[in-house]
Design a protein around this motif. Sequence first.
Motif, PDB file in Angstrom:
ATOM      1  N   TYR A  68       0.823  -1.210   0.033  1.00 43.77           N
ATOM      2  CA  TYR A  68      -0.142   0.087  -0.214  1.00 43.77           C
ATOM      3  C   TYR A  68       0.773   1.303   0.128  1.00 43.77           C
ATOM      4  O   TYR A  68       0.476   2.184  -0.673  1.00 43.77           O
ATOM      5  N   VAL A  69       2.042   1.396   0.895  1.00 43.71           N
ATOM      6  CA  VAL A  69       2.830   2.259   0.736  1.00 43.71           C
ATOM      7  C   VAL A  69       3.550   2.751  -0.589  1.00 43.71           C
ATOM      8  O   VAL A  69       3.609   3.760  -1.063  1.00 43.71           O
ATOM      9  N   GLY A  70       3.761   1.587  -1.372  1.00 47.85           N
ATOM     10  CA  GLY A  70       4.252   1.542  -2.572  1.00 47.85           C
ATOM     11  C   GLY A  70       3.296   2.244  -3.581  1.00 47.85           C
ATOM     12  O   GLY A  70       3.785   2.967  -4.636  1.00 47.85           O
ATOM     13  N   VAL A  71       2.073   1.632  -3.541  1.00 43.34           N
ATOM     14  CA  VAL A  71       1.145   2.223  -4.555  1.00 43.34           C
ATOM     15  C   VAL A  71       0.850   3.530  -4.250  1.00 43.34           C
ATOM     16  O   VAL A  71       0.677   4.405  -5.027  1.00 43.34           O
ATOM     17  N   ILE A  75       1.233   6.919  -6.757  1.00 39.34           N
ATOM     18  CA  ILE A  75       0.313   7.856  -7.031  1.00 39.34           C
ATOM     19  C   ILE A  75       0.865   9.540  -6.881  1.00 39.34           C
ATOM     20  O   ILE A  75       0.533  10.310  -7.617  1.00 39.34           O
ATOM     21  N   VAL A  76       1.594   9.584  -5.778  1.00 37.55           N
ATOM     22  CA  VAL A  76       1.728  10.949  -5.189  1.00 37.55           C
ATOM     23  C   VAL A  76       3.082  11.388  -6.331  1.00 37.55           C
ATOM     24  O   VAL A  76       3.158  12.315  -6.624  1.00 37.55           O
ATOM     25  N   GLY A  77       3.827  10.428  -6.627  1.00 34.50           N
ATOM     26  CA  GLY A  77       5.078  10.717  -7.616  1.00 34.50           C
ATOM     27  C   GLY A  77       4.484  11.018  -8.945  1.00 34.50           C
ATOM     28  O   GLY A  77       4.830  11.867  -9.534  1.00 34.50           O
ATOM     29  N   GLN A  78       3.338  10.366  -9.428  1.00 29.18           N
ATOM     30  CA  GLN A  78       2.536  10.678 -10.494  1.00 29.18           C
ATOM     31  C   GLN A  78       2.033  12.197 -10.501  1.00 29.18           C
ATOM     32  O   GLN A  78       2.198  12.864 -11.306  1.00 29.18           O
ATOM     33  N   GLY A  79       1.482  12.439  -9.351  1.00 27.55           N
ATOM     34  CA  GLY A  79       1.059  13.868  -9.129  1.00 27.55           C
ATOM     35  C   GLY A  79       2.093  14.829  -9.237  1.00 27.55           C
ATOM     36  O   GLY A  79       1.964  15.849  -9.821  1.00 27.55           O
ATOM     37  N   LEU A  80       3.230  14.501  -8.632  1.00 24.10           N
ATOM     38  CA  LEU A  80       4.211  15.469  -8.786  1.00 24.10           C
ATOM     39  C   LEU A  80       5.014  15.657 -10.131  1.00 24.10           C
ATOM     40  O   LEU A  80       5.103  16.654 -10.788  1.00 24.10           O
ATOM     41  N   LEU A  82       3.500  14.800 -12.918  1.00 27.52           N
ATOM     42  CA  LEU A  82       2.678  15.550 -13.944  1.00 27.52           C
ATOM     43  C   LEU A  82       1.952  16.632 -13.486  1.00 27.52           C
ATOM     44  O   LEU A  82       1.199  17.246 -14.444  1.00 27.52           O
ATOM     45  N   ALA A  83       2.185  17.188 -12.434  1.00 27.13           N
ATOM     46  CA  ALA A  83       2.080  18.483 -11.809  1.00 27.13           C
ATOM     47  C   ALA A  83       0.250  18.468 -11.851  1.00 27.13           C
ATOM     48  O   ALA A  83      -0.274  19.552 -12.280  1.00 27.13           O
ATOM     49  N   ARG A  84      -0.214  17.459 -11.245  1.00 31.57           N
ATOM     50  CA  ARG A  84      -1.740  17.280 -11.151  1.00 31.57           C
ATOM     51  C   ARG A  84      -1.912  17.158 -10.041  1.00 31.57           C
ATOM     52  O   ARG A  84      -2.031  16.114  -9.147  1.00 31.57           O
ATOM     53  N   SER A  85      -2.585  18.141  -9.183  1.00 31.65           N
ATOM     54  CA  SER A  85      -3.225  17.965  -7.921  1.00 31.65           C
ATOM     55  C   SER A  85      -4.280  17.114  -7.633  1.00 31.65           C
ATOM     56  O   SER A  85      -4.232  16.557  -6.337  1.00 31.65           O
ATOM     57  N   GLU A  86      -5.022  16.908  -8.902  1.00 34.29           N
ATOM     58  CA  GLU A  86      -6.157  15.840  -8.715  1.00 34.29           C
ATOM     59  C   GLU A  86      -5.409  14.392  -7.985  1.00 34.29           C
ATOM     60  O   GLU A  86      -6.338  13.747  -7.430  1.00 34.29           O
ATOM     61  N   LEU A  87      -4.101  14.192  -8.652  1.00 31.81           N
ATOM     62  CA  LEU A  87      -3.542  12.876  -8.279  1.00 31.81           C
ATOM     63  C   LEU A  87      -3.243  12.747  -6.655  1.00 31.81           C
ATOM     64  O   LEU A  87      -3.319  11.890  -6.060  1.00 31.81           O
ATOM     65  N   LEU A  88      -2.843  14.034  -6.433  1.00 32.97           N
ATOM     66  CA  LEU A  88      -2.580  14.227  -4.526  1.00 32.97           C
ATOM     67  C   LEU A  88      -3.652  14.029  -3.834  1.00 32.97           C
ATOM     68  O   LEU A  88      -3.719  13.186  -2.920  1.00 32.97           O
ATOM     69  N   TRP A  89      -4.689  14.456  -4.612  1.00 28.75           N
ATOM     70  CA  TRP A  89      -6.192  14.384  -3.707  1.00 28.75           C
ATOM     71  C   TRP A  89      -6.590  12.898  -3.659  1.00 28.75           C
ATOM     72  O   TRP A  89      -6.983  12.168  -2.699  1.00 28.75           O
ATOM     73  N   TYR A  90      -6.258  12.388  -4.896  1.00 24.58           N
ATOM     74  CA  TYR A  90      -6.592  10.973  -4.999  1.00 24.58           C
ATOM     75  C   TYR A  90      -5.772   9.988  -4.267  1.00 24.58           C
ATOM     76  O   TYR A  90      -6.400   9.148  -3.414  1.00 24.58           O
ATOM     77  N   ALA A  91      -4.439  10.437  -4.194  1.00 21.12           N
ATOM     78  CA  ALA A  91      -3.759   9.735  -2.998  1.00 21.12           C
ATOM     79  C   ALA A  91      -4.348   9.970  -1.626  1.00 21.12           C
ATOM     80  O   ALA A  91      -4.138   8.737  -0.940  1.00 21.12           O
ATOM     81  N   ALA A  92      -4.715  11.042  -1.157  1.00 22.32           N
ATOM     82  CA  ALA A  92      -5.042  11.104   0.216  1.00 22.32           C
ATOM     83  C   ALA A  92      -6.341  10.273   0.402  1.00 22.32           C
ATOM     84  O   ALA A  92      -6.564   9.736   1.333  1.00 22.32           O
ATOM     85  N   ILE A  93      -7.308  10.262  -0.574  1.00 19.49           N
ATOM     86  CA  ILE A  93      -8.611   9.512  -0.480  1.00 19.49           C
ATOM     87  C   ILE A  93      -8.210   7.931  -0.401  1.00 19.49           C
ATOM     88  O   ILE A  93      -8.892   7.399   0.246  1.00 19.49           O
ATOM     89  N   PHE A  99      -6.393   2.453   4.440  1.00 21.44           N
ATOM     90  CA  PHE A  99      -6.297   2.430   5.922  1.00 21.44           C
ATOM     91  C   PHE A  99      -7.707   1.969   6.681  1.00 21.44           C
ATOM     92  O   PHE A  99      -7.385   0.713   7.534  1.00 21.44           O
ATOM     93  N   CYS A 100      -8.590   2.250   6.292  1.00 23.13           N
ATOM     94  CA  CYS A 100     -10.006   1.656   6.760  1.00 23.13           C
ATOM     95  C   CYS A 100      -9.997   0.188   6.308  1.00 23.13           C
ATOM     96  O   CYS A 100     -10.497  -0.816   7.210  1.00 23.13           O
ATOM     97  N   PHE A 101      -9.679  -0.384   5.251  1.00 22.75           N
ATOM     98  CA  PHE A 101      -9.756  -1.748   4.772  1.00 22.75           C
ATOM     99  C   PHE A 101      -8.761  -2.567   5.486  1.00 22.75           C
ATOM    100  O   PHE A 101      -9.101  -3.639   5.907  1.00 22.75           O
TER     101      PHE A 101
END
Length: 141
Positions: A68-71, A75-80, A82-93, A99-101
């Motif tokens: 999970y840490v790797g995934v 995702i955070v790496g892709q956000g950085l 591609l400079a896409r904040s949506e991916l950073l939000w996606y990583a947080a979600i 975490f819940c799972f």
Amino acid sequence: MADLPDGLSWAAVPLRVVGVVLVLAGGAVLVDAFVRFVTEGFGTPAPVAPPEHLVVGGLYRYVRNPMYVGVLAAIVGQGLLLARSELLWYAAIAFVAVFCFVRVYEEPTLRRSFGTEYEEYRAAVPGWWPRLRPWARTSSG
């Protein structure tokens, strides 16, 4: 200095480099974890073919959830990258969902399957932020 493509400034280059590193590291962590499930656990990460043995070697000596840490790192790496904040939000979600799972399904399942062996491991190895030194099993488990 050389010109950069439209929309990219030199100030953003270090973030893009960090993004590439996170994507590559996340991918390497995933491959290592999958291989470890087969070679150490004699199973897979999938619930339909769970491991026969608790997987506690390799990166699992540092953090309980390296897949999970790797995934999430990828995702955070892709956000950085591609400079896409949506991916950073996606990583947080995604983190909240994973975490819940882990808390609701995975940890109780591992407790039932591996009992005190898992409890010893869980007490010694953090779930999400790697420890600095590798954990070594103290019992024969």
